[in-house]
Design a protein around this motif. Structure first.
Motif, PDB file in Angstrom:
ATOM      1  N   LYS A   6      -2.465 -34.034  13.888  1.00  0.00           N
ATOM      2  CA  LYS A   6      -3.238 -32.778  15.040  1.00  0.00           C
ATOM      3  C   LYS A   6      -1.951 -33.200  16.078  1.00  0.00           C
ATOM      4  CE  LYS A   6      -4.591 -28.828  16.717  1.00  0.00           C
ATOM      5  NZ  LYS A   6      -5.838 -28.190  17.233  1.00  0.00           N
ATOM      6  N   GLU A   7      -2.454 -34.537  16.829  1.00  0.00           N
ATOM      7  CA  GLU A   7      -1.968 -34.860  18.702  1.00  0.00           C
ATOM      8  C   GLU A   7      -0.657 -35.132  17.934  1.00  0.00           C
ATOM      9  OE1 GLU A   7      -1.588 -35.152  22.751  1.00  0.00           O
ATOM     10  OE2 GLU A   7      -3.510 -34.181  20.602  1.00  0.00           O
ATOM     11  N   LEU A   8      -0.203 -36.155  16.981  1.00  0.00           N
ATOM     12  CA  LEU A   8       1.025 -36.620  16.933  1.00  0.00           C
ATOM     13  C   LEU A   8       2.199 -35.233  16.834  1.00  0.00           C
ATOM     14  CD1 LEU A   8       0.182 -39.674  14.258  1.00  0.00           C
ATOM     15  CD2 LEU A   8       0.879 -39.544  17.442  1.00  0.00           C
ATOM     16  N   LYS A   9       1.678 -34.634  16.052  1.00  0.00           N
ATOM     17  CA  LYS A   9       2.550 -32.925  16.047  1.00  0.00           C
ATOM     18  C   LYS A   9       2.699 -32.661  17.183  1.00  0.00           C
ATOM     19  CE  LYS A   9       1.911 -32.426  10.890  1.00  0.00           C
ATOM     20  NZ  LYS A   9       1.405 -30.994   9.548  1.00  0.00           N
ATOM     21  N   ASN A  10       1.948 -32.853  18.789  1.00  0.00           N
ATOM     22  CA  ASN A  10       1.941 -31.743  19.586  1.00  0.00           C
ATOM     23  C   ASN A  10       3.080 -32.727  19.697  1.00  0.00           C
ATOM     24  OD1 ASN A  10       0.381 -29.674  18.901  1.00  0.00           O
ATOM     25  ND2 ASN A  10      -1.222 -31.065  19.763  1.00  0.00           N
ATOM     26  N   ILE A  11       3.355 -34.373  19.955  1.00  0.00           N
ATOM     27  CA  ILE A  11       4.042 -34.866  20.322  1.00  0.00           C
ATOM     28  C   ILE A  11       5.283 -34.430  19.923  1.00  0.00           C
ATOM     29  CG2 ILE A  11       4.985 -37.461  20.832  1.00  0.00           C
ATOM     30  CD1 ILE A  11       1.897 -37.868  21.314  1.00  0.00           C
ATOM     31  N   CYS A  12       5.394 -34.391  18.888  1.00  0.00           N
ATOM     32  CA  CYS A  12       7.191 -33.998  18.290  1.00  0.00           C
ATOM     33  C   CYS A  12       7.193 -32.644  18.619  1.00  0.00           C
ATOM     34  CB  CYS A  12       6.621 -34.864  16.610  1.00  0.00           C
ATOM     35  SG  CYS A  12       6.738 -35.806  16.014  1.00  0.00           S
ATOM     36  N   ARG A  13       6.204 -31.666  18.904  1.00  0.00           N
ATOM     37  CA  ARG A  13       6.899 -30.423  19.369  1.00  0.00           C
ATOM     38  C   ARG A  13       7.805 -30.093  20.745  1.00  0.00           C
ATOM     39  NH1 ARG A  13       2.700 -28.103  18.678  1.00  0.00           N
ATOM     40  NH2 ARG A  13       2.738 -27.318  16.568  1.00  0.00           N
ATOM     41  N   LYS A  14       6.399 -31.310  22.164  1.00  0.00           N
ATOM     42  CA  LYS A  14       6.896 -31.121  23.341  1.00  0.00           C
ATOM     43  C   LYS A  14       8.259 -32.200  23.219  1.00  0.00           C
ATOM     44  CE  LYS A  14       2.505 -31.202  25.043  1.00  0.00           C
ATOM     45  NZ  LYS A  14       1.340 -31.818  25.586  1.00  0.00           N
ATOM     46  N   LEU A  15       8.397 -33.412  22.896  1.00  0.00           N
ATOM     47  CA  LEU A  15       9.621 -33.763  22.365  1.00  0.00           C
ATOM     48  C   LEU A  15      10.896 -33.559  21.610  1.00  0.00           C
ATOM     49  CD1 LEU A  15       8.154 -37.849  22.377  1.00  0.00           C
ATOM     50  CD2 LEU A  15       9.365 -36.180  24.540  1.00  0.00           C
ATOM     51  N   ARG A  16      10.767 -32.069  21.040  1.00  0.00           N
ATOM     52  CA  ARG A  16      11.891 -32.001  20.413  1.00  0.00           C
ATOM     53  C   ARG A  16      12.116 -32.401  19.221  1.00  0.00           C
ATOM     54  NH1 ARG A  16      15.953 -28.462  24.405  1.00  0.00           N
ATOM     55  NH2 ARG A  16      13.955 -27.520  25.064  1.00  0.00           N
ATOM     56  N   LEU A  17      11.979 -33.489  18.735  1.00  0.00           N
ATOM     57  CA  LEU A  17      10.878 -34.058  17.395  1.00  0.00           C
ATOM     58  C   LEU A  17      11.541 -33.264  16.294  1.00  0.00           C
ATOM     59  CD1 LEU A  17       9.502 -37.553  18.425  1.00  0.00           C
ATOM     60  CD2 LEU A  17      12.267 -36.221  18.500  1.00  0.00           C
ATOM     61  N   TYR A  18      10.751 -33.778  14.865  1.00  0.00           N
ATOM     62  CA  TYR A  18      11.101 -32.975  13.688  1.00  0.00           C
ATOM     63  C   TYR A  18       9.510 -32.443  13.580  1.00  0.00           C
ATOM     64  CZ  TYR A  18      15.525 -34.163  12.630  1.00  0.00           C
ATOM     65  OH  TYR A  18      16.907 -34.343  12.535  1.00  0.00           O
ATOM     66  N   SER A  19       9.255 -31.381  12.481  1.00  0.00           N
ATOM     67  CA  SER A  19       8.105 -31.136  13.152  1.00  0.00           C
ATOM     68  C   SER A  19       7.433 -31.421  11.646  1.00  0.00           C
ATOM     69  CB  SER A  19       7.516 -29.150  12.645  1.00  0.00           C
ATOM     70  OG  SER A  19       8.496 -29.446  11.991  1.00  0.00           O
ATOM     71  N   THR A  20       8.040 -31.715  10.602  1.00  0.00           N
ATOM     72  CA  THR A  20       8.340 -32.539   8.952  1.00  0.00           C
ATOM     73  C   THR A  20       8.003 -34.215   9.430  1.00  0.00           C
ATOM     74  OG1 THR A  20       9.134 -30.666   8.169  1.00  0.00           O
ATOM     75  CG2 THR A  20       8.559 -32.806   7.091  1.00  0.00           C
ATOM     76  N   PRO A  21       7.226 -34.567   9.495  1.00  0.00           N
ATOM     77  CA  PRO A  21       5.918 -35.800  10.065  1.00  0.00           C
ATOM     78  C   PRO A  21       7.633 -36.719   8.972  1.00  0.00           C
ATOM     79  CG  PRO A  21       3.804 -34.866   9.263  1.00  0.00           C
ATOM     80  CD  PRO A  21       5.304 -34.211   8.358  1.00  0.00           C
ATOM     81  N   GLY A  33      -3.123 -42.650  25.932  1.00  0.00           N
ATOM     82  CA  GLY A  33      -4.700 -43.655  26.052  1.00  0.00           C
ATOM     83  C   GLY A  33      -5.008 -43.825  24.697  1.00  0.00           C
ATOM     84  N   PHE A  34      -4.616 -43.589  24.429  1.00  0.00           N
ATOM     85  CA  PHE A  34      -4.724 -43.803  22.791  1.00  0.00           C
ATOM     86  C   PHE A  34      -6.401 -45.425  22.226  1.00  0.00           C
ATOM     87  CE2 PHE A  34      -1.572 -41.622  21.196  1.00  0.00           C
ATOM     88  CZ  PHE A  34      -2.106 -40.012  21.446  1.00  0.00           C
ATOM     89  N   LYS A  35      -7.071 -45.350  21.583  1.00  0.00           N
ATOM     90  CA  LYS A  35      -8.102 -46.360  21.821  1.00  0.00           C
ATOM     91  C   LYS A  35      -7.798 -47.096  20.571  1.00  0.00           C
ATOM     92  CE  LYS A  35     -10.489 -45.487  25.562  1.00  0.00           C
ATOM     93  NZ  LYS A  35      -9.714 -46.469  26.709  1.00  0.00           N
ATOM     94  N   ARG A  36      -7.277 -46.247  19.333  1.00  0.00           N
ATOM     95  CA  ARG A  36      -7.275 -47.011  18.313  1.00  0.00           C
ATOM     96  C   ARG A  36      -5.686 -46.386  16.962  1.00  0.00           C
ATOM     97  NH1 ARG A  36      -9.229 -45.502  13.145  1.00  0.00           N
ATOM     98  NH2 ARG A  36      -9.361 -46.661  11.650  1.00  0.00           N
ATOM     99  N   ILE A  37      -5.111 -47.162  16.582  1.00  0.00           N
ATOM    100  CA  ILE A  37      -4.013 -46.759  15.557  1.00  0.00           C
ATOM    101  C   ILE A  37      -4.396 -45.535  15.028  1.00  0.00           C
ATOM    102  CG2 ILE A  37      -1.895 -47.570  14.350  1.00  0.00           C
ATOM    103  CD1 ILE A  37      -2.000 -49.502  16.611  1.00  0.00           C
ATOM    104  N   ALA A  38      -4.090 -44.454  14.064  1.00  0.00           N
ATOM    105  CA  ALA A  38      -4.201 -43.893  13.238  1.00  0.00           C
ATOM    106  C   ALA A  38      -3.634 -42.863  13.211  1.00  0.00           C
ATOM    107  CB  ALA A  38      -5.616 -43.322  13.291  1.00  0.00           C
TER     108      ALA A  38
END
Length: 495
Positions: A6-21, A33-38
């Motif tokens: 969900k957080e990654l999709k928000n990043i894509c939305r803010k940066l105008r990237l594709y909503s489909t991963p 500030g992520f603590k773990r790659i997931a």
């Protein structure tokens, strides 16, 4: 903060990237500030992944990113290189400013070309020994580590593809005398070391220096190689100068040939233009000559028409009712017809004036001459017409007087009528026209006859025309009665 889908999709939305991963090939997850790659399971199409500036302590969660080429993990808390075996297409790996103590687990990345390990915890030769297994690594950055063993140069020497090396900030550099020459002479493919590139001359001198057993021999070998290089450079410059001179000479020759060809073409064009101009001038001259001849012929035709009109006008005048005057008029008409026939025959024998101009100006000169001649003819014709009118009026008056007197005398003296008729017998005179030394033309006229207009017209000549001399001849005795030079004199004499 957790690295969730969900957080990654928000990043894509803010940066105008594709909503489909899986459609995205780039993902920016740095300084979050992520603590773990997931959360990267659906991002199978990623080729570039930015994860720097987070708090990762372990490399994980990248097994589904099999097409990844560039991975940026600098400025994190990583202590070990691991879990990269699935990234078979990985080309560039940035692990700067972490806590890595050993280079390991890179055998599963055969296409790895750039490895950046600056500002980590590498200390010994064993910590970087696995680099010899990375056959395709050409760019290696191990600046500002804690490498103090000069044996690391042996590791660099065993890397077959190494071209760019950064080693500044490591303690071993101070312990290696002539460090740059040593590294260049031992790393055969190296093209860039630390702060500047490695040129061919530097490599040759470094390799010559390395062949010496002692320090003095090394310096001597380096000096000899430097002299050889200088001589080669001088010879190369000489050859380049000769080559450049040959290029200039060939260019001059080509330019001269081109100029000569252009000059020849220009001359040929000029000759063709001159020939065309000459042909045009000749054609214009022929046209001018033809125009002049046509104008002359038109003048002759107009003159003949004027003569015919004058003859018809004179023949249409009213004749006297007396028998003697009728016979005289008949004979007068016959004489006029003879005169017209003679003049027509002479006009046919008149030679055509041939005008051959050399340029267009000849045509205008011929036109001006024709206009002057026509003006002169018109003036002469006007004078002759005025004289004709006065003469005709006077003849009519004389005829009326004679008729009246004859009527009175016939009533008084019959014999005198016959005598007067005999006296009124026609007196023929011949008018001889002598024009400019040519053959004279004889014209028979009566007292009551008028001089035709064409007899006093002058020819169209280059010089100023002169009126012909006229002789009055008695046809009974063939004696010259009077020579006149002006038409007025002739009219007075006939009166």
């Amino acid at each position: 903060m957790e690295m969730t889908p969900k957080e990654l999709k928000n990043i894509c939305r803010k940066l105008r990237l594709y909503s489909t991963p899986f459609v995205n090939d780039v993902l920016y997850a740095h300084y979050k500030g992520f603590k773990r790659i997931a959360g990267l399971k659906e991002y199978t199409g990623l080729k570039v992944l930015y994860l720097e500036g987070n708090g990762f302590s372990k490399i994980e969660g990248l097994d589904d990113c099999t097409q990844l080429k560039c991975l940026y993990l600098q400025e994190n808390c990583l202590e070990k290189i691991e879990n990269l075996e699935a990234l078979s297409e990985l080309d560039s790996l940035n692990l700067c400013q972490n806590f890595i103590r050993k280079v390991e687990n890179l055998k599963g990345n055969p296409k790895l070309n750039t490895l950046l390990l600056a500002k980590n915890k590498l200390t010994s030769c064993e910590d970087i020994e696995e680099l010899t297994e990375c056959k395709h690594v050409s760019v290696l950055d191990i600046q500002n580590n804690y490498l103090n063993d000069p044996g690391v140069i042996d590791v660099f020497e065993k890397m077959p593809s190494l071209k760019v090396l950064y080693t500044k900030g490591n303690p071993f550099i101070k312990s290696v005398k002539n460090y740059r020459k040593t590294v260049i002479s031992r790393c055969k493919n190296l093209t860039y070391l630390d702060d500047r590139p490695v040129f061919e001359d530097e490599r040759r001198m470094a390799e010559a220096w390395a062949t010496g057993a002692t320090e003095s021999e090394k310096k001597e070998n380096e000096k000899k190689e430097r002299d050889v290089i200088a001589a080669e450079k001088k010879e190369k410059e000489r050859k380049q100068f000769e080559w450049f001179g040959s290029i200039l000479e060939n260019a001059r020759k080509e330019k001269a040939e081109e100029d000569a060809k252009k000059a020849a073409d220009t001359a040929a064009e000029a000759a063709a233009t001159a020939e065309a101009a000459a042909a045009a001038a000749e054609e214009a001259a022929r046209e001018a000559a033809a125009a002049a001849a046509a104008a002359k012929e038109d003048e002759y035709v107009k003159e003949e028409e004027k003569q015919k009109v004058a003859g018809e006008a004179s023949s249409a005048e009213p004749s006297s009712t007396e028998p003697s005057e009728i016979s005289g008029s008949v004979s007068e008409d016959e004489e006029k017809q003879k005169i017209l026939a003679d003049e027509t025959s002479e006009d046919e024998d008149v030679p055509t004036l041939e005008i051959v101009p050399e340029a267009v100006a000849a045509r205008s000169a011929a036109q001006r001459a024709a206009e002057a001649a026509e003006a002169a003819q018109n003036a002469a014709a006007s004078a002759m017409l005025s004289s004709k009118r006065s003469e005709t009026d006077e003849d009519e008056y004389i005829k009326e007087e004679k008729k009246a007197s004859s009527v009175e005398s016939s009533s008084l003296e019959p014999s005198s009528v016959e005598q007067s008729e005999e006296e009124e017998e026609e007196v023929e005179v011949r008018v001889v026209k002598k024009a400019f030394g040519g053959q004279g033309e004889t014209t028979t006229v009566n007292q009551t006859n008028t001089i035709k207009e064409d007899e006093l017209l002058v020819e169209d000549l280059d010089e100023e025309p002169e009126l012909p001399d006229l002789e009055i001849v008695d046809t009974n005795t063939d004696q010259v009665i009077q020579v006149v030079t002006e038409p007025v004199d002739l009219i007075d004499e006939l009166d």
